[in-house]
Design an enzyme around this catalytic site. Structure first.
Site, PDB file in Angstrom:
ATOM      1  CE1 TYR A  60       0.227   1.837   4.331  1.00  0.00           C
ATOM      2  CE2 TYR A  60       1.026  -0.419   4.439  1.00  0.00           C
ATOM      3  CZ  TYR A  60       0.919   0.851   5.003  1.00  0.00           C
ATOM      4  OH  TYR A  60       1.524   1.119   6.210  1.00  0.00           O
ATOM      5  NE  ARG A 120      -5.916 -18.981   3.506  1.00  0.00           N
ATOM      6  CZ  ARG A 120      -4.910 -19.609   4.105  1.00  0.00           C
ATOM      7  NH1 ARG A 120      -4.609 -20.851   3.745  1.00  0.00           N
ATOM      8  NH2 ARG A 120      -4.204 -19.005   5.046  1.00  0.00           N
ATOM      9  CG  HIS A 173       0.625 -20.806   2.661  1.00  0.00           C
ATOM     10  ND1 HIS A 173      -0.452 -21.620   2.930  1.00  0.00           N
ATOM     11  CD2 HIS A 173       0.883 -20.132   3.810  1.00  0.00           C
ATOM     12  CE1 HIS A 173      -0.835 -21.451   4.190  1.00  0.00           C
ATOM     13  NE2 HIS A 173      -0.036 -20.550   4.754  1.00  0.00           N
ATOM     14  CE  LYS A 192       3.175   3.070   3.300  1.00  0.00           C
ATOM     15  NZ  LYS A 192       3.662   3.279   4.677  1.00  0.00           N
ATOM     16  CD  GLU A 214       9.901   1.690  10.639  1.00  0.00           C
ATOM     17  OE1 GLU A 214       9.812   2.656   9.874  1.00  0.00           O
ATOM     18  OE2 GLU A 214       9.870   0.505  10.248  1.00  0.00           O
ATOM     19  CG  LEU A 248       8.296   2.379   5.065  1.00  0.00           C
ATOM     20  CD1 LEU A 248       8.101   1.136   4.223  1.00  0.00           C
ATOM     21  CD2 LEU A 248       6.947   2.966   5.461  1.00  0.00           C
TER      22      LEU A 248
END
Length: 287
Positions: free
Chosen positions: A33, A100, A102, A149, A182, A207
């Site tokens: 995202y 589904r 993995h 991210k 962070e 990040l």
């Protein structure tokens, strides 16, 4: 007018926006995202966010869902339809919908794209910055690729809840050596006793903050010294100032860590000045 979301090629009322139950982002956190701050209806730090999005997708072998130019058009259209001037734009890209498993799905799967927009009360945000916020610390327990991210944010959510229960705005992760890595949704900074700015370098498990990157440019232009090395919570308390950076917080002064005041226990001149300069830069360069 109600909020409008973008989901896989369609703009729909926010309350009716849905994704498939076998979207890999929903089931496996197989998604990334980005969040852009909006100033006057324009995307701040656009280049940095697009570059980080492309890097995150590449690290997970997820193709870009569309060209950067096309994505820019869609993001701006989402902003226009929501009639938001100052706020945040959230973009999520998952590997897509597949039975589904993995392992990655066999064959070509189209990435799934979701965009939402929400308004931010800038006056309230400025009042908050003028007062400063507190943070709490929590042991670092995230995976070893926080440079990507991803939407796998359960440790971050738990850290934020810990902060909320303590009446704090943010939680700082502390690694096994006792250093702050962070925040749960921000980068951490201090102004040490010698007046130097310190923040963790991005070679560590943190990040690569886009707001952080822009602020580094601002800091260099202002002729301030930056030392990209870690600090402990005790060093933060002993510092002249502390602050956090992120698309949602911009540059936000920190006045207490684990209930202990930082410096004079009030926003300092460096963080206050850098917030103003960052906002000026963000407004001037937004697209």
């Amino acid at each position: 007018m109600g909020r409008i979301a973008y989901v896989n090629g369609r703009f729909v009322p926010h309350g009716e926006a849905v994704v498939h139950i076998e979207d890999r982002g929903y089931q496996l956190a197989d998604a990334v995202y980005e969040v852009w701050a909006l100033f006057d209806g324009r995307l701040a730090d656009a280049e940095g966010h697009f570059a980080r999005l492309e890097r995150s997708l590449s690290e997970l072998s997820i193709p870009m869902p569309m060209s950067r130019r096309a994505l820019t058009i869609v993001l701006k259209e989402a902003v226009r339809r929501n009639r938001v001037r100052d706020g945040l734009v959230y973009l999520q890209v998952s590997r897509g919908v597949a039975p589904r498993d993995h392992a990655f799905p066999a064959g070509e799967v189209r990435p799934a794209v979701v965009i939402t927009v929400k308004a931010v009360d800038r006056a309230a945000a400025e009042a908050r910055a003028a007062k400063g916020v507190s943070v709490v610390t929590t042991p670092e327990n995230r995976w070893g690729r926080c440079d990507i991210k991803t939407v796998g944010l359960l440790p971050n959510a738990l850290a934020k809840q810990k902060a909320r229960e303590a009446g704090a705005a943010e939680a700082w992760f502390v690694d096994e050596l006792g250093f702050v890595t962070e925040g749960a949704s921000s980068n951490a900074w201090i102004v040490d006793g010698e007046g130097r700015l310190r923040t963790r370098d991005t070679n560590a498990n943190i990040l690569r903050g886009v707001t952080r990157l822009t602020l580094l440019d601002v800091i260099r232009e202002e002729g301030l010294q930056v030392d990209e090395r870690p600090f402990t919570p005790d060093e933060a308390v002993a510092a002249q100032e502390a602050f956090i950076t992120g698309a949602g917080t911009l540059v936000l002064p920190v006045v207490a860590v684990d209930g202990r005041p930082v410096g004079k226990g009030e926003p300092g001149p460096v963080a206050t000045r850098l917030r103003r300069l960052y906002i000026e830069r963000a407004r001037a360069t937004a697209i």
